[in-house]
Enzyme design. Sequence first.
Site, PDB file in Angstrom:
ATOM      1  N   LYS A 111       0.792   8.346  -1.580  1.00  0.00           N
ATOM      2  CA  LYS A 111       0.049   7.087  -1.465  1.00  0.00           C
ATOM      3  C   LYS A 111      -0.369   6.644  -2.855  1.00  0.00           C
ATOM      4  O   LYS A 111      -0.482   7.476  -3.761  1.00  0.00           O
ATOM      5  CB  LYS A 111      -1.197   7.294  -0.597  1.00  0.00           C
ATOM      6  CG  LYS A 111      -1.808   6.019  -0.065  1.00  0.00           C
ATOM      7  CD  LYS A 111      -1.107   5.512   1.191  1.00  0.00           C
ATOM      8  CE  LYS A 111      -1.590   4.143   1.595  1.00  0.00           C
ATOM      9  NZ  LYS A 111      -1.063   3.742   2.917  1.00  0.00           N
ATOM     10  N   SER A 117      10.148   1.749   7.437  1.00  0.00           N
ATOM     11  CA  SER A 117      10.410   1.868   6.000  1.00  0.00           C
ATOM     12  C   SER A 117      11.525   2.888   5.759  1.00  0.00           C
ATOM     13  O   SER A 117      12.410   2.682   4.924  1.00  0.00           O
ATOM     14  CB  SER A 117       9.151   2.325   5.262  1.00  0.00           C
ATOM     15  OG  SER A 117       8.339   1.220   4.943  1.00  0.00           O
ATOM     16  N   ASN A 144      -1.530  -7.795   8.085  1.00  0.00           N
ATOM     17  CA  ASN A 144      -0.192  -7.487   8.610  1.00  0.00           C
ATOM     18  C   ASN A 144      -0.250  -6.708   9.929  1.00  0.00           C
ATOM     19  O   ASN A 144       0.412  -7.075  10.906  1.00  0.00           O
ATOM     20  CB  ASN A 144       0.579  -6.694   7.543  1.00  0.00           C
ATOM     21  CG  ASN A 144       1.897  -6.181   8.057  1.00  0.00           C
ATOM     22  OD1 ASN A 144       2.006  -5.029   8.464  1.00  0.00           O
ATOM     23  ND2 ASN A 144       2.890  -7.050   8.108  1.00  0.00           N
ATOM     24  N   LYS A 150       6.579   9.367   0.402  1.00  0.00           N
ATOM     25  CA  LYS A 150       6.673   8.036   0.987  1.00  0.00           C
ATOM     26  C   LYS A 150       5.291   7.630   1.452  1.00  0.00           C
ATOM     27  O   LYS A 150       4.608   8.396   2.137  1.00  0.00           O
ATOM     28  CB  LYS A 150       7.640   8.085   2.179  1.00  0.00           C
ATOM     29  CG  LYS A 150       7.841   6.772   2.887  1.00  0.00           C
ATOM     30  CD  LYS A 150       9.078   6.050   2.378  1.00  0.00           C
ATOM     31  CE  LYS A 150       9.066   4.579   2.688  1.00  0.00           C
ATOM     32  NZ  LYS A 150       8.253   3.744   1.781  1.00  0.00           N
ATOM     33  N   GLN A 187      -0.726  10.882   5.384  1.00  0.00           N
ATOM     34  CA  GLN A 187       0.677  10.445   5.389  1.00  0.00           C
ATOM     35  C   GLN A 187       1.641  11.624   5.595  1.00  0.00           C
ATOM     36  O   GLN A 187       2.707  11.464   6.188  1.00  0.00           O
ATOM     37  CB  GLN A 187       0.964   9.741   4.058  1.00  0.00           C
ATOM     38  CG  GLN A 187       2.179   8.833   4.060  1.00  0.00           C
ATOM     39  CD  GLN A 187       1.900   7.455   4.645  1.00  0.00           C
ATOM     40  OE1 GLN A 187       0.879   6.857   4.362  1.00  0.00           O
ATOM     41  NE2 GLN A 187       2.810   6.966   5.461  1.00  0.00           N
ATOM     42  N   ASP A 208       0.516  -1.883   1.686  1.00  0.00           N
ATOM     43  CA  ASP A 208      -0.682  -1.455   2.427  1.00  0.00           C
ATOM     44  C   ASP A 208      -1.668  -2.606   2.244  1.00  0.00           C
ATOM     45  O   ASP A 208      -1.246  -3.749   1.958  1.00  0.00           O
ATOM     46  CB  ASP A 208      -1.227  -0.130   1.867  1.00  0.00           C
ATOM     47  CG  ASP A 208      -2.320   0.484   2.760  1.00  0.00           C
ATOM     48  OD1 ASP A 208      -1.985   1.028   3.818  1.00  0.00           O
ATOM     49  OD2 ASP A 208      -3.514   0.403   2.407  1.00  0.00           O
TER      50      ASP A 208
HETATM   51  P1  NDP Z   1      -3.749  -6.384   5.017  1.00  0.00           P
HETATM   52  O1  NDP Z   1      -4.188  -6.459   3.617  1.00  0.00           O
HETATM   53  O2  NDP Z   1      -2.581  -7.191   5.461  1.00  0.00           O
HETATM   54  O3  NDP Z   1      -4.966  -6.723   6.009  1.00  0.00           O
HETATM   55  C1  NDP Z   1      -6.147  -5.979   6.001  1.00  0.00           C
HETATM   56  C2  NDP Z   1      -7.130  -6.635   6.952  1.00  0.00           C
HETATM   57  O4  NDP Z   1      -8.282  -5.811   7.063  1.00  0.00           O
HETATM   58  C3  NDP Z   1      -7.610  -7.981   6.461  1.00  0.00           C
HETATM   59  O5  NDP Z   1      -7.961  -8.781   7.553  1.00  0.00           O
HETATM   60  C4  NDP Z   1      -8.832  -7.583   5.630  1.00  0.00           C
HETATM   61  O6  NDP Z   1      -9.768  -8.633   5.472  1.00  0.00           O
HETATM   62  C5  NDP Z   1      -9.420  -6.483   6.483  1.00  0.00           C
HETATM   63  N1  NDP Z   1     -10.131  -5.545   5.602  1.00  0.00           N
HETATM   64  C6  NDP Z   1      -9.632  -4.824   4.579  1.00  0.00           C
HETATM   65  N2  NDP Z   1     -10.581  -4.090   3.990  1.00  0.00           N
HETATM   66  C7  NDP Z   1     -11.706  -4.374   4.650  1.00  0.00           C
HETATM   67  C8  NDP Z   1     -13.041  -3.931   4.520  1.00  0.00           C
HETATM   68  N3  NDP Z   1     -13.389  -3.053   3.573  1.00  0.00           N
HETATM   69  N4  NDP Z   1     -13.947  -4.420   5.413  1.00  0.00           N
HETATM   70  C9  NDP Z   1     -13.586  -5.304   6.376  1.00  0.00           C
HETATM   71  N5  NDP Z   1     -12.325  -5.754   6.541  1.00  0.00           N
HETATM   72  C10 NDP Z   1     -11.422  -5.307   5.700  1.00  0.00           C
HETATM   73  O7  NDP Z   1      -3.507  -4.819   5.298  1.00  0.00           O
HETATM   74  P2  NDP Z   1      -2.671  -4.140   6.457  1.00  0.00           P
HETATM   75  O8  NDP Z   1      -2.750  -4.933   7.708  1.00  0.00           O
HETATM   76  O9  NDP Z   1      -1.350  -3.790   5.911  1.00  0.00           O
HETATM   77  O10 NDP Z   1      -3.474  -2.783   6.628  1.00  0.00           O
HETATM   78  C11 NDP Z   1      -4.548  -2.617   7.547  1.00  0.00           C
HETATM   79  C12 NDP Z   1      -4.749  -1.131   7.833  1.00  0.00           C
HETATM   80  O11 NDP Z   1      -3.556  -0.588   8.401  1.00  0.00           O
HETATM   81  C13 NDP Z   1      -5.059  -0.254   6.615  1.00  0.00           C
HETATM   82  O12 NDP Z   1      -5.910   0.798   7.008  1.00  0.00           O
HETATM   83  C14 NDP Z   1      -3.700   0.317   6.262  1.00  0.00           C
HETATM   84  O13 NDP Z   1      -3.802   1.526   5.544  1.00  0.00           O
HETATM   85  C15 NDP Z   1      -3.118   0.528   7.646  1.00  0.00           C
HETATM   86  N6  NDP Z   1      -1.666   0.647   7.697  1.00  0.00           N
HETATM   87  C16 NDP Z   1      -0.864  -0.373   7.259  1.00  0.00           C
HETATM   88  C17 NDP Z   1       0.507  -0.243   7.357  1.00  0.00           C
HETATM   89  C18 NDP Z   1       1.434  -1.356   7.003  1.00  0.00           C
HETATM   90  O14 NDP Z   1       2.624  -1.230   7.288  1.00  0.00           O
HETATM   91  N7  NDP Z   1       0.984  -2.459   6.419  1.00  0.00           N
HETATM   92  C19 NDP Z   1       1.125   0.989   7.858  1.00  0.00           C
HETATM   93  C20 NDP Z   1       0.194   1.963   8.368  1.00  0.00           C
HETATM   94  C21 NDP Z   1      -1.154   1.774   8.256  1.00  0.00           C
HETATM   95  P3  NDP Z   1      -9.851  -9.405   4.076  1.00  0.00           P
HETATM   96  O15 NDP Z   1      -8.651 -10.269   4.014  1.00  0.00           O
HETATM   97  O16 NDP Z   1     -11.113 -10.173   4.136  1.00  0.00           O
HETATM   98  O17 NDP Z   1      -9.876  -8.350   3.015  1.00  0.00           O
END
Ligand code: NDP
Length: 442
Positions: free
Chosen positions: A125, A375, A239, A89, A110, A165
């Site tokens: 993943k 999830s 998110n 997962k 994970q 993600d």
């Molecule tokens: P989203 O795609 O919804 O949002 C990611 C955010 O981070 C955006 O604002 C994006 O900006 C910014 N970002 C991504 N990559 C970069 C980078 N290289 N440099 C600067 N800013 C960056 O992703 P999530 O919110 O889902 O995920 C965010 C983090 O949380 C990740 O590390 C993910 O693995 C982790 N996570 C997410 C879960 C989930 O349920 N969604 C669960 C557990 C962990 P831009 O739009 O400009 O790319």
Amino acid sequence: MSYIEEVRAAVAARNAGQPEFMQAVDEVLNTIRPVVESDDVYKRNAVLERITEPDRQIMFRVPWTDDNGNMRVNRGYRIQFNNAIGPYKGGLRLHPSVNLSIIKFLGFEQIFKNSLTGLPIGGGKGGSDFDPKGKSEREIRDFCHSFMTELSRHIGADTDVPAGDIGVGGREIGYMYGQYKRIKNLYEGVLTGKGLTYGGSLARTEATGYGLVYITENMLAAANDGIKGKTVAISGSGNVAIYAAQKVQTLGGKVVTMSDSNGWIYDPNGIDLAVVKDIKEVKRGRIKEYADRVKSAEYHDSGKVWQVKCDVALPCATQNELDENDAHTLVKNKVKAVGEGANMPSTTEAINVFQAANVLFMPAKAANAGGVAVSALEMSQNSQRLAWTFDEVDGKLKGIMKGIFDKTAEAAKLYSKPADYVSGANIAGFLKVAQAMIAQGV
Ligand code: NDP
């Protein structure tokens, strides 16, 4: 050489050129030392060699066509890391930076995160180096369908259940689910984060951000403090960041920063989340627009949110976004607590700075486990053919985060020192998986 050093050297030799994966492995190996060295059962059963080697690493070609009719090709990944305690997962990431090292670090983390939730889920993943930014709706759909055409051979409701993600939200999960169903002729809970009309769970969208704030509140409460009245710096505006900000505001904290990969905003009056949601969730725009719409806000295209004075910092964007210098700045500005919403957002050096300064620090494995936990609740609802209410799911999420906090704090006390939540989370997560692996003998 000790058993841990032997394994570390072998893993480094076998995975040359994978710095993110080695960073994640090093952190775990360094912190589980008191457990591993207290009993030779781990060495006799080669638990560390087994836990650092994925069960399966799948890499595949993803051909798709752009709006000009040209064929384009990306690389897809699914790392099925460990299924000792349940089906694989973990999310799917679509971002140009995606490579084998990043997917393996995420899959490795994970394993322990999923174990901490107390639910029967293993670690995996996946993703692709496809960049969804600037792509049309049709291009996204074509990519998702092609990606799932191959991935569908490797996953299943009792085998491997991917989720979202970075770059994968409800829209992408919908397209992938549609293609899976078409190929397999099965209406099963093979993906989570689905839409509410076709098997998704209420509160899944909010789960990671809410869970992060619940556990940060637990950590502050253990130090006789709380979120109420605190100034909070958040990075990211996806998110996790959006729903962390929402829960902070509900609990009476003030969120003053958010960011994306182009820059960051500072709003001393407190971020207006309705504006952020409109920019990010509806228009899929850039965070810069916030400062055009809200007069009290500033936009910066250089520097980082961590230079703003805050009581609580919640990094919610991506790996290694908070380095040693940022940690020193936060400490100088008297930050009290840090909760990791993103996966491995703090560098090893940054964590050392926080711990040396006695900043309360909750690592990602524990802090962002709310997403995968809900999830797993979505999988339960799909199997039962039932849909629970928002409050039911949110209530369970709160309970799960408290459970993770308690397990983490207890393991910290037992094997390291009170409030060493980095060691606590790694040890508590490791013990359950290690016991299952030893029992199964494979
Ligand atoms: P989203 O795609 O919804 O949002 C990611 C955010 O981070 C955006 O604002 C994006 O900006 C910014 N970002 C991504 N990559 C970069 C980078 N290289 N440099 C600067 N800013 C960056 O992703 P999530 O919110 O889902 O995920 C965010 C983090 O949380 C990740 O590390 C993910 O693995 C982790 N996570 C997410 C879960 C989930 O349920 N969604 C669960 C557990 C962990 P831009 O739009 O400009 O790319």
